[in-house]
Scaffold this motif. Structure first.
Motif, PDB file in Angstrom:
ATOM      1  N   ASP A 188     -14.474 -40.178  27.671  1.00 13.44           N
ATOM      2  CA  ASP A 188     -15.795 -39.975  28.257  1.00 13.44           C
ATOM      3  C   ASP A 188     -16.226 -41.177  29.094  1.00 13.44           C
ATOM      4  O   ASP A 188     -16.901 -41.018  30.119  1.00 13.44           O
ATOM      5  CB  ASP A 188     -16.822 -39.706  27.161  1.00 13.44           C
ATOM      6  CG  ASP A 188     -16.713 -38.307  26.573  1.00 13.44           C
ATOM      7  OD1 ASP A 188     -16.108 -37.445  27.235  1.00 13.44           O
ATOM      8  OD2 ASP A 188     -17.222 -38.089  25.464  1.00 13.44           O
ATOM      9  N   ALA A 189     -15.833 -42.381  28.652  1.00 10.87           N
ATOM     10  CA  ALA A 189     -16.167 -43.580  29.421  1.00 10.87           C
ATOM     11  C   ALA A 189     -15.498 -43.549  30.787  1.00 10.87           C
ATOM     12  O   ALA A 189     -16.095 -43.925  31.802  1.00 10.87           O
ATOM     13  CB  ALA A 189     -15.744 -44.834  28.653  1.00 10.87           C
ATOM     14  N   ALA A 190     -14.243 -43.102  30.819  1.00 13.98           N
ATOM     15  CA  ALA A 190     -13.529 -43.003  32.098  1.00 13.98           C
ATOM     16  C   ALA A 190     -14.197 -41.992  33.016  1.00 13.98           C
ATOM     17  O   ALA A 190     -14.318 -42.209  34.226  1.00 13.98           O
ATOM     18  CB  ALA A 190     -12.071 -42.617  31.847  1.00 13.98           C
ATOM     19  N   ILE A 191     -14.638 -40.883  32.441  1.00 12.76           N
ATOM     20  CA  ILE A 191     -15.299 -39.843  33.255  1.00 12.76           C
ATOM     21  C   ILE A 191     -16.633 -40.351  33.798  1.00 12.76           C
ATOM     22  O   ILE A 191     -16.945 -40.193  34.981  1.00 12.76           O
ATOM     23  CB  ILE A 191     -15.494 -38.561  32.430  1.00 12.76           C
ATOM     24  CG1 ILE A 191     -14.127 -37.962  32.065  1.00 12.76           C
ATOM     25  CG2 ILE A 191     -16.332 -37.540  33.189  1.00 12.76           C
ATOM     26  CD1 ILE A 191     -14.196 -36.850  31.032  1.00 12.76           C
ATOM     27  N   SER A 192     -17.424 -40.987  32.928  1.00 14.86           N
ATOM     28  CA  SER A 192     -18.727 -41.485  33.390  1.00 14.86           C
ATOM     29  C   SER A 192     -18.551 -42.580  34.436  1.00 14.86           C
ATOM     30  O   SER A 192     -19.337 -42.662  35.389  1.00 14.86           O
ATOM     31  CB  SER A 192     -19.561 -41.993  32.210  1.00 14.86           C
ATOM     32  OG  SER A 192     -18.964 -43.111  31.603  1.00 14.86           O
ATOM     33  N   LYS A 197     -18.894 -44.240  40.120  1.00 12.24           N
ATOM     34  CA  LYS A 197     -18.232 -44.712  41.345  1.00 12.24           C
ATOM     35  C   LYS A 197     -18.439 -43.725  42.484  1.00 12.24           C
ATOM     36  O   LYS A 197     -18.677 -44.118  43.633  1.00 12.24           O
ATOM     37  CB  LYS A 197     -16.741 -44.916  41.085  1.00 12.24           C
ATOM     38  CG  LYS A 197     -15.991 -45.548  42.248  1.00 12.24           C
ATOM     39  CD  LYS A 197     -14.540 -45.830  41.887  1.00 12.24           C
ATOM     40  CE  LYS A 197     -13.805 -46.477  43.054  1.00 12.24           C
ATOM     41  NZ  LYS A 197     -12.378 -46.756  42.710  1.00 12.24           N
ATOM     42  N   GLU A 198     -18.340 -42.422  42.173  1.00 16.60           N
ATOM     43  CA  GLU A 198     -18.566 -41.402  43.193  1.00 16.60           C
ATOM     44  C   GLU A 198     -19.982 -41.500  43.766  1.00 16.60           C
ATOM     45  O   GLU A 198     -20.194 -41.256  44.956  1.00 16.60           O
ATOM     46  CB  GLU A 198     -18.339 -40.003  42.602  1.00 16.60           C
ATOM     47  CG  GLU A 198     -16.883 -39.657  42.343  1.00 16.60           C
ATOM     48  CD  GLU A 198     -16.112 -39.451  43.631  1.00 16.60           C
ATOM     49  OE1 GLU A 198     -16.420 -38.493  44.358  1.00 16.60           O
ATOM     50  OE2 GLU A 198     -15.199 -40.266  43.902  1.00 16.60           O
ATOM     51  N   ARG A 199     -20.936 -41.876  42.921  1.00 13.16           N
ATOM     52  CA  ARG A 199     -22.329 -42.013  43.369  1.00 13.16           C
ATOM     53  C   ARG A 199     -22.602 -43.383  43.977  1.00 13.16           C
ATOM     54  O   ARG A 199     -23.712 -43.651  44.416  1.00 13.16           O
ATOM     55  CB  ARG A 199     -23.296 -41.814  42.187  1.00 13.16           C
ATOM     56  CG  ARG A 199     -23.237 -40.474  41.512  1.00 13.16           C
ATOM     57  CD  ARG A 199     -24.434 -40.299  40.563  1.00 13.16           C
ATOM     58  NE  ARG A 199     -24.616 -41.416  39.659  1.00 13.16           N
ATOM     59  CZ  ARG A 199     -24.049 -41.528  38.472  1.00 13.16           C
ATOM     60  NH1 ARG A 199     -23.220 -40.575  38.038  1.00 13.16           N
ATOM     61  NH2 ARG A 199     -24.285 -42.573  37.706  1.00 13.16           N
TER      62      ARG A 199
END
Length: 526
Positions: A188-192, A197-199
């Motif tokens: 979940d940390a990698a996803i968040s 980063k995308e934002r």
């Protein structure tokens, strides 16, 4: 129920993206009478190996839908995992709804981290966010009194051995549960982090840090402290990605110092050598060859270089390797090394040689984190760089071209020296480094004093600071620091500027007849 007794595995659910060890695990389960429920590629791999498998959709009576997004998110699966065998009400409900208990869950998640690391687009990254997998893992971990949960092929051998002993113990299941929650937390940390980063949200409202333990270290900074080295999946070349060619295990201080040295040497494109001791550069030089750069870097402070860390930004050659090996060196880190260099170093059995394959990009961003009592600080990496066009000449005298090149070199080195930092440089090499003092004046004095001592040791007519330039990582609050630099023999100074006494400092430089430039950028490093 006797919780100390091993629990037999009568039914196992297997759904893995990484098929490593899958067949061995399947064979052990079948050999000990377990029914295997599985999905997709896992079921096919087991079936191709000749093992009996029940498709999850056949077990639940509900087909996979939405391109496989929904296949295990059904009561027959989660009820079988979460149902407590010690509660009569749970057992009755499971029987009433024809829910069979599941005693072991083996799941490893869609490769989200690897997909991101590959540079895949947003759509591919999102499709590799696993939903059912984390739900299965968390359910099994919660009910670890009755269910064993496997999240890595590295755990299979322990379970295979447990099956030989009649089943899984509570102690084993509890340890696996802890590992399971750590895995889903890191996932979940990698996803968040990816979404942030995308934002382009460098400092999100919630920041989760996750790492995988690479090694338990003998101790931390001191023998009474425990320590371990964790990797966070970042691909930035350095100690975490390096291949250790030779030498004993790296210590906590080795790792910290090697990282500092390699980040510093990456600042330069021409052949460069950085020698670090206790996280501070004690010698830095650029030259036409690594061998020459080594000679110049060592000359800056040969005493401190003993037992130091050496970083190079080009492939280590045999001549340079022989020179470095002639003094006691803890670690050498470089992008690569020739066969001759590795043979030359092989005689030093304890010397660690790390090869990274590439250099980190000094202009690249990223977060740097430091713990505090009750929390931690996060900031972007200091990727600031100054060029000639960024400089403002503030004195009557302007630097010569040679002085300008040395000023930029010295300021780049000062970025990697603990504050308060003063760096003297000449001809692309440091000739004095003052680091980590409470007073900028003391840093200037210490660097000059050591340069004087080294001149006596080398039999020089004058300290190498004579005719040098000097860099300060932050502004001079008073003129005394600059006057000390002038007394050491510097002819030009680079500093950020911005003090309320800048006029006083500029006047002192003009009075001494030296050149001074302002950068407008400071490089505190604590």
């Amino acid at each position: 129920m006797d919780q100390s007794a091993p629990l037999r595995v009568a039914r196992a659910l297997i759904s893995v993206s990484d098929k490593t060890g899958l067949i061995d695990l399947g064979r052990a389960l079948v050999a000990h009478g377990a029914e295997i429920l599985s999905t997709g590629g896992s079921a096919k791999a087991l079936r191709d190996a000749g093992l009996p498998v029940t498709e999850v959709s056949d077990h639940t009576g509900f087909p996979e839908i939405l391109d496989g997004r929904v296949k295990t998110l059904v009561p027959q699966i989660h009820g079988g995992i979460l149902g407590r065998r010690d509660l009569p009400a749970h057992v009755e409900q499971m029987q009433a709804h024809q829910i069979s208990p599941i005693d072991l869950v083996a799941v490893n998640l869609y490769p989200f981290e690897a997909t991101v690391a590959s540079g895949a687009g947003a759509e591919d990254c999102i499709e590799n966010i696993d939903i059912g997998g984390p739900a299965l893992i968390r359910a099994a971990a919660k009910n670890h009194d009755d269910v064993a949960v496997l999240t890595s092929p590295a755990q299979y051998a322990e379970i295979i051995a447990a099956l030989e002993q009649g089943g899984t113990t509570l102690q084993t299941r509890r340890a696996l549960a802890g590992a399971a929650y750590a895995r889903t937390s890191a996932y979940d940390a990698a996803i968040s982090a990816w979404f942030a980063k995308e934002r382009e949200d460098l400092l999100p409202e919630r920041l989760t840090i996750a790492g995988e333990r690479a090694e338990v270290l003998r101790y931390g900074e001191n023998p009474h402290q425990q320590a371990a080295f964790y990797r966070n999946g970042e691909t930035r070349p350095g100690v975490a990605t390096a291949r250790q060619v030779q030498g004993k295990a790296l210590s906590y201080n080795n790792l910290n110092d090697t990282d500092a040295a390699f980040e510093a040497v990456a600042e330069f494109s021409e052949p460069a050598v950085v020698i670090v001791k206790h996280a501070n550069p004690c010698g830095v030089a650029t030259a036409s060859s690594l061998s020459s750069a080594w000679d110049l870097a060592l000359r800056c402070d040969p005493v401190s270089a003993f037992g130091g860390i050496v970083a190079l930004n080009h492939a280590l050659d045999e001549e340079t390797a022989e020179k470095i090996a002639s003094i006691f060196t803890e670690v050498i880190v470089a992008p690569d090394a020739t066969e001759g260099a590795m043979i030359a170093l092989a005689r030093k059995k304890n010397l660690r040689l790390l090869l990274t394959g590439a250099l980190p990009d000094p202009s690249q961003g990223g977060l740097v984190v430091r713990s505090l009592a009750g929390g931690f600080l996060a900031q972007t990496r200091d990727n600031g760089r100054i060029g000639v066009a960024d400089l403002k000449v503030v004195t009557k005298k302007a630097p010569t071209d040679t002085e300008m090149a040395d000023l930029l070199f010295a300021f780049r080195v000062a970025k990697h020296v603990k504050s308060n930092a003063i760096v003297y440089a000449k001809d692309g090499a440091t000739v004095g480094v003052g680091a980590g003092q409470m007073s900028r004046l003391d840093s200037a004095r210490i660097a000059a004093s050591k340069a004087g001592d080294i001149a006596k040791t080398l039999g020089l007519d004058a300290p190498l600071t004579k005719g040098s330039v000097a860099a300060s990582d932050a502004f001079f609050p008073f003129a005394d620091g600059l006057e000390t630099i002038v007394a050491a023999g510097a002819t030009a100074v680079i500093q950020p500027g911005g003090s309320i006494r800048d006029d006083e400092v500029i006047a002192a430089a003009d009075a001494a007849g030296i050149a001074m430039v302002f950068t407008g950028m400071r490089h505190f490093r604590h």
